[in-house]
Design a protein around this motif. Structure first.
Motif, PDB file in Angstrom:
ATOM      1  N   VAL A 116       0.833  -1.201   0.000  1.00 12.13           N
ATOM      2  CA  VAL A 116       0.000   0.000   0.000  1.00 12.13           C
ATOM      3  C   VAL A 116       0.873   1.258   0.000  1.00 12.13           C
ATOM      4  O   VAL A 116       0.522   2.268  -0.618  1.00 12.13           O
ATOM      5  CB  VAL A 116      -0.947  -0.026   1.222  1.00 12.13           C
ATOM      6  N   ASN A 117       2.010   1.213   0.685  1.00 15.13           N
ATOM      7  CA  ASN A 117       2.913   2.353   0.725  1.00 15.13           C
ATOM      8  C   ASN A 117       3.541   2.654  -0.627  1.00 15.13           C
ATOM      9  O   ASN A 117       4.161   3.701  -0.809  1.00 15.13           O
ATOM     10  CB  ASN A 117       4.029   2.117   1.748  1.00 15.13           C
ATOM     11  N   ALA A 118       3.405   1.741  -1.566  1.00 13.02           N
ATOM     12  CA  ALA A 118       3.926   1.968  -2.916  1.00 13.02           C
ATOM     13  C   ALA A 118       2.921   2.698  -3.798  1.00 13.02           C
ATOM     14  O   ALA A 118       3.146   2.839  -5.000  1.00 13.02           O
ATOM     15  CB  ALA A 118       4.310   0.633  -3.559  1.00 13.02           C
ATOM     16  N   TRP A 119       1.813   3.183  -3.215  1.00  9.81           N
ATOM     17  CA  TRP A 119       0.764   3.802  -4.015  1.00  9.81           C
ATOM     18  C   TRP A 119       1.278   4.961  -4.867  1.00  9.81           C
ATOM     19  O   TRP A 119       0.805   5.200  -5.975  1.00  9.81           O
ATOM     20  CB  TRP A 119      -0.382   4.286  -3.129  1.00  9.81           C
ATOM     21  N   GLY A 120       2.252   5.707  -4.368  1.00  6.89           N
ATOM     22  CA  GLY A 120       2.744   6.872  -5.099  1.00  6.89           C
ATOM     23  C   GLY A 120       3.166   6.545  -6.522  1.00  6.89           C
ATOM     24  O   GLY A 120       2.967   7.356  -7.442  1.00  6.89           O
ATOM     25  N   VAL A 121       3.729   5.357  -6.742  1.00  6.71           N
ATOM     26  CA  VAL A 121       4.162   4.989  -8.091  1.00  6.71           C
ATOM     27  C   VAL A 121       2.948   4.751  -8.987  1.00  6.71           C
ATOM     28  O   VAL A 121       2.979   5.048 -10.190  1.00  6.71           O
ATOM     29  CB  VAL A 121       5.085   3.752  -8.059  1.00  6.71           C
ATOM     30  N   PHE A 122       1.854   4.244  -8.412  1.00  2.00           N
ATOM     31  CA  PHE A 122       0.633   4.077  -9.187  1.00  2.00           C
ATOM     32  C   PHE A 122      -0.027   5.421  -9.480  1.00  2.00           C
ATOM     33  O   PHE A 122      -0.574   5.630 -10.565  1.00  2.00           O
ATOM     34  CB  PHE A 122      -0.344   3.164  -8.440  1.00  2.00           C
ATOM     35  N   GLN A 123       0.004   6.327  -8.502  1.00  2.00           N
ATOM     36  CA  GLN A 123      -0.552   7.668  -8.715  1.00  2.00           C
ATOM     37  C   GLN A 123       0.114   8.327  -9.916  1.00  2.00           C
ATOM     38  O   GLN A 123      -0.557   8.867 -10.806  1.00  2.00           O
ATOM     39  CB  GLN A 123      -0.355   8.525  -7.456  1.00  2.00           C
ATOM     40  N   ALA A 124       1.443   8.269  -9.952  1.00  9.58           N
ATOM     41  CA  ALA A 124       2.174   8.884 -11.061  1.00  9.58           C
ATOM     42  C   ALA A 124       1.892   8.155 -12.377  1.00  9.58           C
ATOM     43  O   ALA A 124       1.700   8.794 -13.423  1.00  9.58           O
ATOM     44  CB  ALA A 124       3.671   8.880 -10.758  1.00  9.58           C
ATOM     45  N   TYR A 125       1.857   6.832 -12.333  1.00  5.57           N
ATOM     46  CA  TYR A 125       1.629   6.048 -13.558  1.00  5.57           C
ATOM     47  C   TYR A 125       0.240   6.315 -14.136  1.00  5.57           C
ATOM     48  O   TYR A 125       0.086   6.493 -15.348  1.00  5.57           O
ATOM     49  CB  TYR A 125       1.804   4.562 -13.246  1.00  5.57           C
ATOM     50  N   TYR A 126      -0.769   6.360 -13.267  1.00  5.04           N
ATOM     51  CA  TYR A 126      -2.126   6.602 -13.746  1.00  5.04           C
ATOM     52  C   TYR A 126      -2.269   8.009 -14.319  1.00  5.04           C
ATOM     53  O   TYR A 126      -2.958   8.218 -15.315  1.00  5.04           O
ATOM     54  CB  TYR A 126      -3.137   6.403 -12.617  1.00  5.04           C
ATOM     55  N   GLU A 127      -1.625   8.983 -13.661  1.00  6.08           N
ATOM     56  CA  GLU A 127      -1.692  10.356 -14.165  1.00  6.08           C
ATOM     57  C   GLU A 127      -1.018  10.489 -15.527  1.00  6.08           C
ATOM     58  O   GLU A 127      -1.435  11.296 -16.363  1.00  6.08           O
ATOM     59  CB  GLU A 127      -1.056  11.326 -13.167  1.00  6.08           C
ATOM     60  N   GLU A 128       0.023   9.681 -15.758  1.00  8.18           N
ATOM     61  CA  GLU A 128       0.781   9.783 -17.012  1.00  8.18           C
ATOM     62  C   GLU A 128       0.157   8.977 -18.138  1.00  8.18           C
ATOM     63  O   GLU A 128       0.299   9.338 -19.316  1.00  8.18           O
ATOM     64  CB  GLU A 128       2.211   9.278 -16.788  1.00  8.18           C
ATOM     65  N   THR A 129      -0.556   7.876 -17.815  1.00  5.88           N
ATOM     66  CA  THR A 129      -0.999   6.951 -18.871  1.00  5.88           C
ATOM     67  C   THR A 129      -2.497   6.673 -18.820  1.00  5.88           C
ATOM     68  O   THR A 129      -3.279   7.318 -19.504  1.00  5.88           O
ATOM     69  CB  THR A 129      -0.216   5.627 -18.771  1.00  5.88           C
ATOM     70  N   LEU A 130      -2.907   5.730 -17.998  1.00  6.64           N
ATOM     71  CA  LEU A 130      -4.266   5.201 -18.046  1.00  6.64           C
ATOM     72  C   LEU A 130      -5.336   6.238 -17.733  1.00  6.64           C
ATOM     73  O   LEU A 130      -6.433   6.201 -18.295  1.00  6.64           O
ATOM     74  CB  LEU A 130      -4.400   4.014 -17.079  1.00  6.64           C
ATOM     75  N   LEU A 131      -5.028   7.172 -16.812  1.00 11.18           N
ATOM     76  CA  LEU A 131      -6.038   8.143 -16.368  1.00 11.18           C
ATOM     77  C   LEU A 131      -5.539   9.565 -16.543  1.00 11.18           C
ATOM     78  O   LEU A 131      -5.769  10.425 -15.687  1.00 11.18           O
ATOM     79  CB  LEU A 131      -6.397   7.874 -14.891  1.00 11.18           C
ATOM     80  N   ARG A 132      -4.878   9.829 -17.652  1.00 13.23           N
ATOM     81  CA  ARG A 132      -4.244  11.139 -17.840  1.00 13.23           C
ATOM     82  C   ARG A 132      -5.250  12.279 -17.893  1.00 13.23           C
ATOM     83  O   ARG A 132      -4.904  13.434 -17.611  1.00 13.23           O
ATOM     84  CB  ARG A 132      -3.390  11.144 -19.109  1.00 13.23           C
ATOM     85  N   ASP A 133      -6.503  11.996 -18.238  1.00 15.06           N
ATOM     86  CA  ASP A 133      -7.524  13.043 -18.315  1.00 15.06           C
ATOM     87  C   ASP A 133      -8.337  13.172 -17.026  1.00 15.06           C
ATOM     88  O   ASP A 133      -9.300  13.942 -16.972  1.00 15.06           O
ATOM     89  CB  ASP A 133      -8.474  12.761 -19.490  1.00 15.06           C
ATOM     90  N   THR A 134      -7.955  12.419 -16.009  1.00 14.69           N
ATOM     91  CA  THR A 134      -8.684  12.430 -14.730  1.00 14.69           C
ATOM     92  C   THR A 134      -7.966  13.338 -13.738  1.00 14.69           C
ATOM     93  O   THR A 134      -6.737  13.281 -13.622  1.00 14.69           O
ATOM     94  CB  THR A 134      -8.765  11.008 -14.154  1.00 14.69           C
ATOM     95  N   PRO A 135      -8.702  14.199 -13.019  1.00 16.33           N
ATOM     96  CA  PRO A 135      -8.053  15.062 -12.020  1.00 16.33           C
ATOM     97  C   PRO A 135      -7.276  14.251 -10.992  1.00 16.33           C
ATOM     98  O   PRO A 135      -7.662  13.130 -10.639  1.00 16.33           O
ATOM     99  CB  PRO A 135      -9.232  15.802 -11.374  1.00 16.33           C
ATOM    100  N   ALA A 136      -6.183  14.844 -10.485  1.00 13.03           N
ATOM    101  CA  ALA A 136      -5.339  14.158  -9.506  1.00 13.03           C
ATOM    102  C   ALA A 136      -6.113  13.780  -8.252  1.00 13.03           C
ATOM    103  O   ALA A 136      -5.877  12.725  -7.649  1.00 13.03           O
ATOM    104  CB  ALA A 136      -4.143  15.043  -9.144  1.00 13.03           C
ATOM    105  N   SER A 137      -7.067  14.640  -7.859  1.00  9.88           N
ATOM    106  CA  SER A 137      -7.837  14.352  -6.647  1.00  9.88           C
ATOM    107  C   SER A 137      -8.702  13.110  -6.818  1.00  9.88           C
ATOM    108  O   SER A 137      -8.891  12.328  -5.878  1.00  9.88           O
ATOM    109  CB  SER A 137      -8.714  15.553  -6.278  1.00  9.88           C
TER     110      SER A 137
END
Length: 440
Positions: free
Chosen positions: A84-105
């Motif tokens: 769970v503590n590795a979530w930050g890498v998923f946050q960055a990956y989703y923002e860059e690729t799969l969910l790039r059009d979704t707000p960070a919040s």
């Protein structure tokens, strides 16, 4: 004076009662003074009187079996909270690729649900632990597919079914070295938070997202195998422990205030851990390096947990947590001012160390606030309360970021939450000690 029964904690399968007489005089050959007290007999048996129930309980407080237990629990923490503590890498990956059009919040809600659900099941599984059900939740949740089905709900629930009970088992084995054992066990979280981001990032590039999650699940399965082998409760369960949510525990001002402080702290505690990667990129740090800030923060967390383990049993967990949480809040305030590689590395290390101290000792102050037999219930209730903070904190930070476009106000919000939590901890400490001085 008649015989006194001293019930020594043993595995459930061996409910041995040790009888010792406190009235028999010493033999003629024994010229030592005879102490006609239960305490003297208890000391010889390494028995401590439980303050709540008045029942003597023995604690190994070390030895190969007890430390193997800590190792097994550490593997369980690595497989659950470490991931769970590795979530930050998923946050960055989703923002860059799969969910790039979704707000960070909105993206942050995935991680927040995951964080919260690690703690919320503690209310149920902590109670089941007190009733004697320990192995069943571990066996049910030890599968890789749970990490594939859903990043938020399934992962959080599966991790919570494991994390809650293993937090309640340590007080069955340790008394004097309780905080050291908690901190040693919690190092597994830092190890997981260090290696999983690196594994996930590299595997995504090599084998894709789906197989990355499957391989990660098999790693979890391997670690949880050790947890199932070595984890074992000692004290027999009590059947009459009241409802799952024991409102009587909140009659203690210290317990209520500490639980509230944990909630407020988690409103801001995971903000840096969630956004350190993307904020570094926004500050001009190369993407190939900013990714490593999350593992660096978890390395710092491991160092902080070691420091906590060495100091908390000597000065008390709250005395250890309070000053370092103050520093954590100050670092959070200063976070938006970092603009260089060196600044972010120092930020990650200091933040990780101070956050790790709180995270490793969050359950320790709860243990002496009641009976050892219902420690799972009380820890579970505290975890459920703080989970609300873990659930809301990162999305609130994300909403502030979306509204202002700057991490400055995000840092102010998160830092203020952490420092407010310190105030509540200080007041809780006063209620425990009935003053300002003492070990707590």
């Amino acid at each position: 004076m008649g015989d006194v029964v001293i019930r020594v904690g043993t595995p459930i399968s061996d409910k041995t009662n040790i009888r010792t007489s406190v009235s028999d005089p010493p033999t003629p050959r024994d010229d030592r003074p005879h102490d006609d007290s239960v305490a003297a007999q208890s000391e010889k048996l390494n028995v401590v009187i439980d303050d709540e129930d008045g029942e003597p309980i023995s604690y190994p407080d070390g030895g190969l079996r007890a430390w193997l237990l800590v190792f097994g629990l550490g593997c369980g923490v690595c497989a659950t909270f470490g991931f769970v503590n590795a979530w930050g890498v998923f946050q960055a990956y989703y923002e860059e690729t799969l969910l790039r059009d979704t707000p960070a919040s909105n993206i942050a809600w995935i991680g927040s649900i995951q964080y919260a659900l690690v703690f919320i099941p503690g209310l149920v599984f902590g109670k089941l632990f007190d009733l004697g059900w320990f192995k069943t939740p571990l066996l049910i949740s030890s599968g890789y597919w749970e990490f594939v089905l859903c990043q938020g709900i399934a992962v959080g629930l599966a991790c919570g079914a494991i994390f809650g009970p293993i937090m309640g088992i340590v007080p069955h084995w340790f008394k004097k070295n309780l905080n050291l054992a908690y901190c040693a066990m919690s190092i597994g979280s830092s190890v997981g938070g260090t290696i999983f981001p690196i594994i996930v990032r590299n595997l995504i590039q090599d084998v894709g997202f789906k197989w990355t999650m499957r391989i990660t699940g098999f790693i979890m399965l391997f670690l949880l195998g050790f947890c199932n082998i070595f984890a074992e409760r000692r004290l027999p369960p009590k059947k009459d422990l009241g409802p799952f949510f024991n409102l009587r525990a909140f009659k203690s001002p210290a317990y209520s205030l500490f639980s509230a402080s944990a909630f407020v702290n988690f409103l801001g505690l995971y903000t840096i851990l969630t956004y350190i990667d993307v904020s570094a990129q926004a500050a001009g740090i190369p993407k190939n390096f900013s990714f490593y800030l999350l593992p660096i923060a978890n390395v710092g967390s491991g160092c902080g947990r070691i420091i906590a383990g060495l100091g908390a049993d000597r000065i008390g967990p709250l005395n250890m947590v309070i000053p370092f949480t103050i520093v954590n809040g100050l670092v959070t305030f200063l976070w938006p001012l970092a603009h260089s590689v060196g600044g972010y590395v120092v930020l990650a290390l200091v933040y990780g160390a101070t956050a790790g101290i709180f995270a490793s000792l969050v359950a320790s102050p709860v243990v002496p606030m009641g009976s050892r037999y219902d420690v799972g219930t009380r820890v579970g209730m505290t975890f459920t309360i703080l989970a609300m903070g873990a659930l809301a904190g990162p999305p609130i930070s994300g909403a502030i970021l979306d509204a202002t476009g700057s991490y400055k106000w995000v840092g102010i919000y998160a830092g203020t939450s952490i420092e407010l939590a310190v105030v509540l901890m200080v007041i809780a400490r006063w209620f425990v000690l009935k003053g300002w001085k003492g070990k707590c």
